[in-house]
Design an enzyme around this catalytic site. Structure first.
Site, PDB file in Angstrom:
ATOM      1  N   HIS A  44       0.866  -1.178   0.000  1.00  0.00           N
ATOM      2  CA  HIS A  44       0.000   0.000   0.000  1.00  0.00           C
ATOM      3  C   HIS A  44       0.905   1.231   0.000  1.00  0.00           C
ATOM      4  O   HIS A  44       1.283   1.738   1.062  1.00  0.00           O
ATOM      5  CB  HIS A  44      -0.908   0.001   1.229  1.00  0.00           C
ATOM      6  N   GLU A  71      -2.585  -1.796  -3.343  1.00  0.00           N
ATOM      7  CA  GLU A  71      -3.798  -1.171  -2.841  1.00  0.00           C
ATOM      8  C   GLU A  71      -3.534   0.298  -2.535  1.00  0.00           C
ATOM      9  O   GLU A  71      -2.406   0.714  -2.293  1.00  0.00           O
ATOM     10  CB  GLU A  71      -4.319  -1.895  -1.602  1.00  0.00           C
ATOM     11  N   HIS A 191      -7.752  -7.173   7.335  1.00  0.00           N
ATOM     12  CA  HIS A 191      -7.641  -6.231   8.444  1.00  0.00           C
ATOM     13  C   HIS A 191      -7.828  -6.962   9.769  1.00  0.00           C
ATOM     14  O   HIS A 191      -8.918  -7.442  10.081  1.00  0.00           O
ATOM     15  CB  HIS A 191      -8.634  -5.069   8.360  1.00  0.00           C
TER      16      HIS A 191
END
Length: 240
Positions: A44, A71, A191
């Site tokens: 990310h 991402e 997550h």
């Protein structure tokens, strides 16, 4: 098919950046994660480069042999990276630049037109799309209407409630998964998934194609070693 494990290496980059230099070597860690059984590598790259840098994304693209997942918030910078690198998957998250971590999903109703155009653009590059989302029916149906290939469930709420009542914690995700599958969406999740809660999540929702795990996996590796930890997470993805 078994759920795939994509290792998010952001925290490796955070550790490296804390001291400068190239220790730990992010590229070597990604190579080793694949060697130890990981099915993909996730990054990310945030605008402030507090962990993954722009250069990292290109360096990893040269060596990742499994699925490469980038991402981020779909601004011009992110789209330029996707266009130049052409990873296997682009995961869109609704994070403004100053957010510590991705902790909420998209409002696919409010942002429908914008997301639909973004998804078409990314898919035209030959890149699979996934969008970060919560378990609301309207938002999932909205995700299907904008044409994304996959959704990624934000599983922070599940993880927070797992030890109090795991059946209650998983219930909204099971219902959401059923809605998503009926609407032709493939499923990812991520997550706060860890060695305590991962197997139950996958056993209850075996249709999950991929989980992306970084923080917990890297933390476990401090005690268990990276090779052993990757193998333990792979084992946790086997439905008993």
């Amino acid at each position: 098919m078994a759920t795939k494990l994509s290792v998010n290496v952001n925290k490796i980059a955070t550790l490296r950046n804390a001291r400068g230099g190239n220790l730990p070597n992010l590229v070597q860690v990604a190579i080793d994660c694949e060697l130890f059984g990981a099915d993909g590598i996730t990054v990310h790259p945030r605008p402030d480069e507090r962990h993954i840098t722009t250069q990292d994304t290109f360096d990893l693209a040269k060596v990742v042999k499994t699925e490469y997942n980038i991402e981020g918030y779909p601004d011009e910078r992110f789209l330029d990276l996707i266009d130049k690198i052409r990873p296997a998957q682009a995961t869109l998250v609704p994070d403004p630049p100053n957010v510590l971590t991705s902790d909420a999903g998209w409002d696919t109703v409010k942002h429908a037109d914008w997301l639909k155009d973004l998804i078409k653009t990314i898919q035209s590059m030959g890149v699979r799309t996934s969008i970060f989302i919560e378990t609301d029916r309207a938002l999932i149906e909205g995700a299907a209407s904008i044409g994304t290939d996959r959704i990624e469930f934000y599983t922070g709420t599940y993880a927070a409630n797992f030890h109090a009542d795991k059946a209650k914690a998983i219930a909204p995700y099971k219902a959401a998964a059923e809605i998503a599958l009926k609407n032709g969406l493939a499923l990812n999740a991520g997550h706060d998934l860890n060695l305590d809660n991962l197997n139950y999540f996958i056993s209850e929702i075996p249709a999950i194609d991929e989980v992306s795990i970084g923080h917990a996996l890297v933390a476990d590796a401090l005690y268990l070693g990276l090779e052993n930890t990757v193998r333990m997470y792979k084992q946790a993805l086997i439905i008993q």
